[in-house]
Design a protein around this motif. Structure first.
Motif, PDB file in Angstrom:
ATOM      1  N   GLU A 238       0.868  -1.183   0.000  1.00  0.00           N
ATOM      2  CA  GLU A 238       0.000   0.000   0.000  1.00  0.00           C
ATOM      3  C   GLU A 238       0.901   1.228   0.000  1.00  0.00           C
ATOM      4  N   LEU A 239       1.177   1.771  -1.197  1.00  0.00           N
ATOM      5  CA  LEU A 239       2.078   2.922  -1.328  1.00  0.00           C
ATOM      6  C   LEU A 239       1.254   4.168  -1.621  1.00  0.00           C
ATOM      7  N   PRO A 240       1.378   5.198  -0.780  1.00  0.00           N
ATOM      8  CA  PRO A 240       0.677   6.447  -1.090  1.00  0.00           C
ATOM      9  C   PRO A 240       1.309   7.126  -2.315  1.00  0.00           C
ATOM     10  N   PRO A 241       0.598   8.090  -2.937  1.00  0.00           N
ATOM     11  CA  PRO A 241       1.167   8.773  -4.101  1.00  0.00           C
ATOM     12  C   PRO A 241       2.538   9.367  -3.793  1.00  0.00           C
ATOM     13  N   GLY A 242       3.479   9.298  -4.752  1.00  0.00           N
ATOM     14  CA  GLY A 242       4.824   9.830  -4.552  1.00  0.00           C
ATOM     15  C   GLY A 242       5.815   9.112  -5.443  1.00  0.00           C
ATOM     16  N   SER A 243       7.092   9.468  -5.296  1.00  0.00           N
ATOM     17  CA  SER A 243       8.160   8.830  -6.079  1.00  0.00           C
ATOM     18  C   SER A 243       8.955   7.891  -5.180  1.00  0.00           C
TER      19      SER A 243
ATOM     20  N   GLN B 133      24.789  -8.400  -5.618  1.00  0.00           N
ATOM     21  CA  GLN B 133      24.614  -7.324  -6.603  1.00  0.00           C
ATOM     22  C   GLN B 133      23.366  -6.517  -6.245  1.00  0.00           C
ATOM     23  N   ARG B 134      23.452  -5.197  -6.413  1.00  0.00           N
ATOM     24  CA  ARG B 134      22.306  -4.337  -6.094  1.00  0.00           C
ATOM     25  C   ARG B 134      21.621  -3.931  -7.400  1.00  0.00           C
ATOM     26  N   LEU B 135      20.347  -4.210  -7.475  1.00  0.00           N
ATOM     27  CA  LEU B 135      19.539  -3.851  -8.651  1.00  0.00           C
ATOM     28  C   LEU B 135      18.480  -2.862  -8.176  1.00  0.00           C
ATOM     29  N   SER B 136      18.232  -1.811  -8.956  1.00  0.00           N
ATOM     30  CA  SER B 136      17.208  -0.874  -8.480  1.00  0.00           C
ATOM     31  C   SER B 136      16.473  -0.221  -9.647  1.00  0.00           C
ATOM     32  N   GLN B 137      15.330   0.339  -9.320  1.00  0.00           N
ATOM     33  CA  GLN B 137      14.468   0.952 -10.339  1.00  0.00           C
ATOM     34  C   GLN B 137      13.652   2.046  -9.652  1.00  0.00           C
ATOM     35  N   GLU B 138      13.550   3.207 -10.293  1.00  0.00           N
ATOM     36  CA  GLU B 138      12.694   4.269  -9.736  1.00  0.00           C
ATOM     37  C   GLU B 138      11.322   4.224 -10.400  1.00  0.00           C
ATOM     38  N   PHE B 139      10.319   4.636  -9.646  1.00  0.00           N
ATOM     39  CA  PHE B 139       8.952   4.666 -10.195  1.00  0.00           C
ATOM     40  C   PHE B 139       8.134   5.663  -9.390  1.00  0.00           C
ATOM     41  N   SER B 140       6.958   5.984  -9.872  1.00  0.00           N
ATOM     42  CA  SER B 140       6.102   6.896  -9.110  1.00  0.00           C
ATOM     43  C   SER B 140       4.650   6.433  -9.167  1.00  0.00           C
ATOM     44  N   ILE B 141       3.904   6.817  -8.140  1.00  0.00           N
ATOM     45  CA  ILE B 141       2.471   6.513  -8.040  1.00  0.00           C
ATOM     46  C   ILE B 141       1.749   7.858  -8.106  1.00  0.00           C
ATOM     47  N   GLY B 142       0.844   7.993  -9.055  1.00  0.00           N
ATOM     48  CA  GLY B 142       0.123   9.262  -9.225  1.00  0.00           C
ATOM     49  C   GLY B 142      -0.974   9.453  -8.186  1.00  0.00           C
ATOM     50  N   GLN B 143      -1.424  10.693  -8.058  1.00  0.00           N
ATOM     51  CA  GLN B 143      -2.503  11.024  -7.107  1.00  0.00           C
ATOM     52  C   GLN B 143      -3.788  10.285  -7.507  1.00  0.00           C
ATOM     53  N   ASP B 144      -4.408   9.570  -6.570  1.00  0.00           N
ATOM     54  CA  ASP B 144      -5.679   8.846  -6.802  1.00  0.00           C
ATOM     55  C   ASP B 144      -5.602   7.831  -7.945  1.00  0.00           C
TER      56      ASP B 144
ATOM     57  N   HIS C  56      18.754 -11.289  -0.799  1.00  0.00           N
ATOM     58  CA  HIS C  56      19.090 -10.961   0.594  1.00  0.00           C
ATOM     59  C   HIS C  56      18.136  -9.904   1.150  1.00  0.00           C
ATOM     60  N   LYS C  57      17.811  -8.922   0.321  1.00  0.00           N
ATOM     61  CA  LYS C  57      16.943  -7.855   0.830  1.00  0.00           C
ATOM     62  C   LYS C  57      16.240  -7.169  -0.334  1.00  0.00           C
ATOM     63  N   LEU C  58      14.961  -6.950  -0.147  1.00  0.00           N
ATOM     64  CA  LEU C  58      14.173  -6.178  -1.110  1.00  0.00           C
ATOM     65  C   LEU C  58      13.600  -4.979  -0.359  1.00  0.00           C
ATOM     66  N   ASN C  59      13.737  -3.809  -0.940  1.00  0.00           N
ATOM     67  CA  ASN C  59      13.392  -2.607  -0.197  1.00  0.00           C
ATOM     68  C   ASN C  59      12.716  -1.595  -1.117  1.00  0.00           C
ATOM     69  N   ILE C  60      11.726  -0.889  -0.575  1.00  0.00           N
ATOM     70  CA  ILE C  60      11.155   0.273  -1.297  1.00  0.00           C
ATOM     71  C   ILE C  60      11.346   1.491  -0.403  1.00  0.00           C
ATOM     72  N   GLU C  61      11.943   2.549  -0.959  1.00  0.00           N
ATOM     73  CA  GLU C  61      12.115   3.778  -0.164  1.00  0.00           C
ATOM     74  C   GLU C  61      11.510   4.942  -0.946  1.00  0.00           C
ATOM     75  N   ARG C  62      11.031   5.917  -0.212  1.00  0.00           N
ATOM     76  CA  ARG C  62      10.443   7.101  -0.836  1.00  0.00           C
ATOM     77  C   ARG C  62      11.568   8.062  -1.170  1.00  0.00           C
ATOM     78  N   ILE C  63      11.542   8.629  -2.382  1.00  0.00           N
ATOM     79  CA  ILE C  63      12.630   9.553  -2.734  1.00  0.00           C
ATOM     80  C   ILE C  63      12.144  10.987  -2.880  1.00  0.00           C
ATOM     81  N   SER C  64      10.831  11.196  -2.857  1.00  0.00           N
ATOM     82  CA  SER C  64      10.342  12.579  -2.797  1.00  0.00           C
ATOM     83  C   SER C  64       8.906  12.524  -2.302  1.00  0.00           C
TER      84      SER C  64
END
Length: 398
Positions: free
Chosen positions: A300-305, A349-360, A389-397
């Motif tokens: 459950e990710l609120p809108p954001g990047s 190895q670290r793999l990553s991807q940026e994404f965003s969730i729009g408002q509503d 080993h680890k999967l993580n989601i962090e907010r970047i803005s």
């Protein structure tokens, strides 16, 4: 020899009583099982309306020889119920239950009648006896549950029964969790059980969470999940629950769900238990085609990047049709982000991807490890071992 003949006729009569009750009765007029079977068949025959007076006379006649048989009282009660003599019928059902607490038909009628007259603790008592003895009868009584649960006396009687370990407790949650009104009762029962000696099980919580997801009430589903967490589980929180794949949790939506499927094995290990201190989720491919998903979790990710990142090791990985993590919007269904797991052998190895969730735009998401294979072709065989080993989601803005 007359005795021997009588005994063998009686034995034959018993053999016939289920399939051919009429033939059985001709051989042994006193065979009460066959009589009950035949009269029940006549009562249930929708094509030919039965002669209720004649059936009542036969059942009462048999009662002289079988005065202690609860089923006969129940049968006569059903006939009188259909003749409109309801008070007499309920007196007979009560008599049947005095002779045999578990007489199935008398219990069913007692439950219905007790709900009608508002004696809900009696209804729940009869329901408890019925379902302990006849667990497959749940669908027959499920229709009465909203009336029972929407009344405080009925609700508390149900709560007391399931808190005391009623064996139909798990079925109750899965059945009432399928309707909108039932879900709220189920949720309230979970809250009331939380402080009891018999707290909610993982399966019961999953029934309610899955029910709210089915109703598209995603926030409420997530609230039930958060409410259900133990102190240990709260330490594993974050945008992803248990991103280090600690064993011993798992199963509920918003938590790791591992799919049973051929072609791969998924195991979780703590860093203490793992070889060389490498904890996490290990996916072993068994040199066969792999179609679909290995594991998944609702988030459950609120809108954001955001940034999703995975630290993983590989040993001899051959991934002919790609292996990748996706983040999908559940409703409306769409893909938000994906990143591929590489082939070969690599370490942390670290793999990553940026994404965003729009408002509503997307109230709930699904995080999933899957393959790109459409059909199970033996040309596309997955091999090797992946340790995540680890999967993580962090907010970047914001």
């Amino acid at each position: 020899s007359a005795l021997v003949l009588a005994a063998s006729l009686n034995g034959l009569s018993r053999l016939l009583e289920i399939g051919m009750p009429g033939a059985s009765l001709a051989l042994d007029p006193l065979n009460v099982d066959a009589l009950i079977s035949e009269i029940s068949g006549d009562l249930n025959d929708t094509a030919n309306p039965p002669d209720l007076d004649a059936l009542a006379a036969r059942a009462k006649d048999s009662l002289r020889f079988n005065v202690g048989d609860a089923r006969l009282y129940s049968l006569i009660g059903e006939i009188e119920y259909r003749q409109g003599k309801e008070d007499d019928a309920y007196a007979l059902f009560d008599q049947a239950r005095r002779l045999s607490k578990t007489e199935i038909h008398a219990l069913q009628r007692t439950i219905g009648h007790s709900i009608e007259i508002g004696d809900l603790s009696k209804a729940v008592g009869a329901l408890d006896i019925l379902l302990r003895r006849w667990p497959d009868q749940f669908p027959a009584v499920a229709g009465g549950l909203p009336a029972i649960l929407s009344n405080p006396d009925g609700y508390h009687a149900v709560l007391a029964a399931i808190a005391a370990g009623a064996p139909w407790r798990a079925t109750l949650f899965s059945v009432i969790g399928k309707t909108r009104q039932g879900l709220d009762f189920a949720n309230q029962l979970l809250l009331d059980l939380a402080g009891s000696e018999a707290p909610p099980t993982s399966g019961e919580l999953s029934s309610v969470i899955t029910g709210y997801i089915g109703q598209k009430e995603y926030e409420q589903a997530y609230r039930v999940f958060l409410f259900s967490q133990s102190d240990d589980e709260r330490k594993l929180g974050g945008y992803i629950f248990n991103g280090a794949f600690e064993p011993g949790y798992g199963g509920k939506p918003f938590d790791w769900q591992v799919r049973d499927q051929s072609g791969l094995e998924v195991t979780f290990a703590t860093s203490q238990d793992a070889v060389e201190g490498e904890g996490g989720a290990t996916v072993r491919f068994l040199n066969t085609p792999v179609k679909n998903t290995a594991l998944q979790q609702y988030v459950e990710l609120p809108p954001g990047s955001y940034r999703v990142s995975l630290v993983a090791s590989g040993r001899n990985l051959k991934l002919p049709k790609e292996l990748f993590w996706t983040i999908r919007c559940v409703d409306p269904a769409s893909e938000i982000a994906r990143f591929n797991v590489p082939e070969g052998t690599f370490n942390r190895q670290r793999l990553s991807q940026e994404f965003s969730i729009g408002q509503d735009a997307c109230p709930m998401q699904l995080l999933r490890l899957e393959t790109a294979a459409i059909a199970e072709s033996w040309r596309f065989r997955y091999m090797g071992t992946l340790v995540m080993h680890k999967l993580n989601i962090e907010r970047i803005s914001p």
